[in-house]
Design a protein around this motif. Structure first.
Motif, PDB file in Angstrom:
ATOM      1  N   VAL A  83      -0.060   2.735 -12.044  1.00 10.92           N
ATOM      2  CA  VAL A  83      -0.991   1.867 -11.326  1.00 10.92           C
ATOM      3  C   VAL A  83      -2.086   1.464 -12.304  1.00 10.92           C
ATOM      4  N   ALA A  91      -3.610  -2.783  -9.076  1.00 14.06           N
ATOM      5  CA  ALA A  91      -4.379  -2.302  -7.928  1.00 14.06           C
ATOM      6  C   ALA A  91      -5.569  -3.201  -7.632  1.00 14.06           C
ATOM      7  N   ILE A 141      -8.392   1.326  -4.954  1.00 14.74           N
ATOM      8  CA  ILE A 141      -7.888   2.699  -4.993  1.00 14.74           C
ATOM      9  C   ILE A 141      -8.970   3.582  -4.397  1.00 14.74           C
ATOM     10  N   ARG A 142      -8.591   4.442  -3.491  1.00 16.17           N
ATOM     11  CA  ARG A 142      -9.581   5.388  -2.972  1.00 16.17           C
ATOM     12  C   ARG A 142      -8.942   6.755  -2.753  1.00 16.17           C
ATOM     13  N   LYS A 150      -5.721  -0.403 -12.788  1.00 12.20           N
ATOM     14  CA  LYS A 150      -6.940  -0.914 -12.160  1.00 12.20           C
ATOM     15  C   LYS A 150      -7.795  -1.509 -13.258  1.00 12.20           C
ATOM     16  N   VAL A 195       1.207   7.765 -10.592  1.00 16.63           N
ATOM     17  CA  VAL A 195       1.161   8.273  -9.220  1.00 16.63           C
ATOM     18  C   VAL A 195       2.556   8.697  -8.788  1.00 16.63           C
ATOM     19  N   THR A 213       0.846  -1.187   0.000  1.00 21.22           N
ATOM     20  CA  THR A 213       0.000   0.000   0.000  1.00 21.22           C
ATOM     21  C   THR A 213       0.881   1.236   0.000  1.00 21.22           C
ATOM     22  N   ILE A 238      -4.304   9.867  -3.562  1.00 20.14           N
ATOM     23  CA  ILE A 238      -5.026   8.609  -3.460  1.00 20.14           C
ATOM     24  C   ILE A 238      -4.209   7.617  -2.647  1.00 20.14           C
ATOM     25  N   ARG A 239      -4.898   6.622  -2.101  1.00 21.89           N
ATOM     26  CA  ARG A 239      -4.221   5.481  -1.497  1.00 21.89           C
ATOM     27  C   ARG A 239      -4.483   4.267  -2.378  1.00 21.89           C
ATOM     28  N   VAL A 240      -3.431   3.483  -2.580  1.00 26.14           N
ATOM     29  CA  VAL A 240      -3.499   2.307  -3.445  1.00 26.14           C
ATOM     30  C   VAL A 240      -3.152   1.067  -2.635  1.00 26.14           C
TER      31      VAL A 240
END
Length: 277
Positions: free
Chosen positions: A104, A143, A146-147, A106, A95, A76, A126-128
């Protein structure tokens, strides 16, 4: 503070195989096409900087990557979105966390149109969560989740957590004997032997630098490394080229460091040097 949005190691495992593998509920073992039937107990979640990800050791093709000599499975990290490239089957997002940049990917479920919408914008944080992949000698992160980051404290929290885990593997548990590895403990932010290592800095400098952003730390350590060259500081253009940061990022980092009294301008307003204590 829950930096992981409610996820914990006891509530997920990993589906081996391609990037589309994700979290699943429950324990036990998960047989996947990757890792030769790796069990749930072998999975881990490691907070990393992008530089650590890019520098991770791959013992041989198909083996788990290693950071600080320890295998990594789930990873993460937190970073800023530099570009979003929608494809028919996936979203590719570049990123940047100040230590480096990485793509990244997705994967999009064709039955879920909502998967094609990123849910965040350029320059947002974002956090991955995902897995490190290598294809044609180029690395990317597949990923799972992702949020968007809604509280900037999470960015600082992540860097502190990544630092703590890095020091655990390289120096041992707090109060314990040295665990081996890189004695400088500096390989997670910048290259070389002059990376961000609070223990090697004067107390006043380390205290001021600890509250700075990651890009400011990277800039400071680069300036410090260059201070012995006898030059009149380092110009903006060289900093952008060497650190991989944009002009605005370097200017913001410079303002931050000058506000802390850590650097000063020399021959012009775009050339800086470290203020030694």
């Amino acid at each position: 503070m829950s930096a992981y949005g409610g996820y914990s190691k006891t509530s997920y495992g990993a589906q081996g195989g391609d990037d589309s593998g994700g979290f699943f509920a429950g324990g036990g073992s998960q047989q996947g096409s990757q890792g030769g039937g790796k069990s749930y107990q072998d999975e881990s979640l490691r907070p990393l900087t992008i530089k650590q990800i890019l520098d991770a050791e791959e013992p041989y093709s198909g083996a788990d990557f290693k950071v600080d000599g320890a295998p990594i499975t789930q990873i993460t990290f937190v970073g800023q979105v530099r570009s979003i490239n929608p494809q028919q089957t996936n979203l590719t997002i570049k990123v940047d966390d100040g230590t480096g940049q990485i793509d990244v990917k997705k994967w999009i479920d064709v039955d879920k149109q909502s998967d094609a919408e990123p849910g965040f914008e350029i320059d947002s944080h974002i956090r991955v969560w995902g897995r490190l992949k290598s294809f044609s000698n180029k690395r990317h992160v597949g990923a799972h989740v992702i949020r968007p980051v809604t509280d900037f404290n999470e960015v600082n929290y992540h860097m502190l957590e990544a630092t703590y885990v890095h020091l655990f593997y390289t120096r041992g548990a707090a109060g314990g004997a040295h665990a081996g590895g890189d004695a400088n403990g500096d390989s997670m932010f910048v290259d070389g032997g002059d990376g961000y290592n609070a223990g090697a800095l004067a107390g006043q400098t380390a205290s001021k630098l600890s509250g700075c952003s990651n890009k400011a730390k990277s800039m400071y350590m680069y300036l410090k490394k260059s201070s012995g060259d006898g030059a009149d500081g380092v110009h903006l253009n060289k900093l952008t080229a060497e650190l991989g940061l944009g002009l605005r990022d370097v200017m913001e980092a410079a303002d931050e460091l000058m506000g802390q009294g850590l650097i000063y301008t020399t021959i012009d307003e775009e050339t800086w040097a470290v203020l030694e204590y």
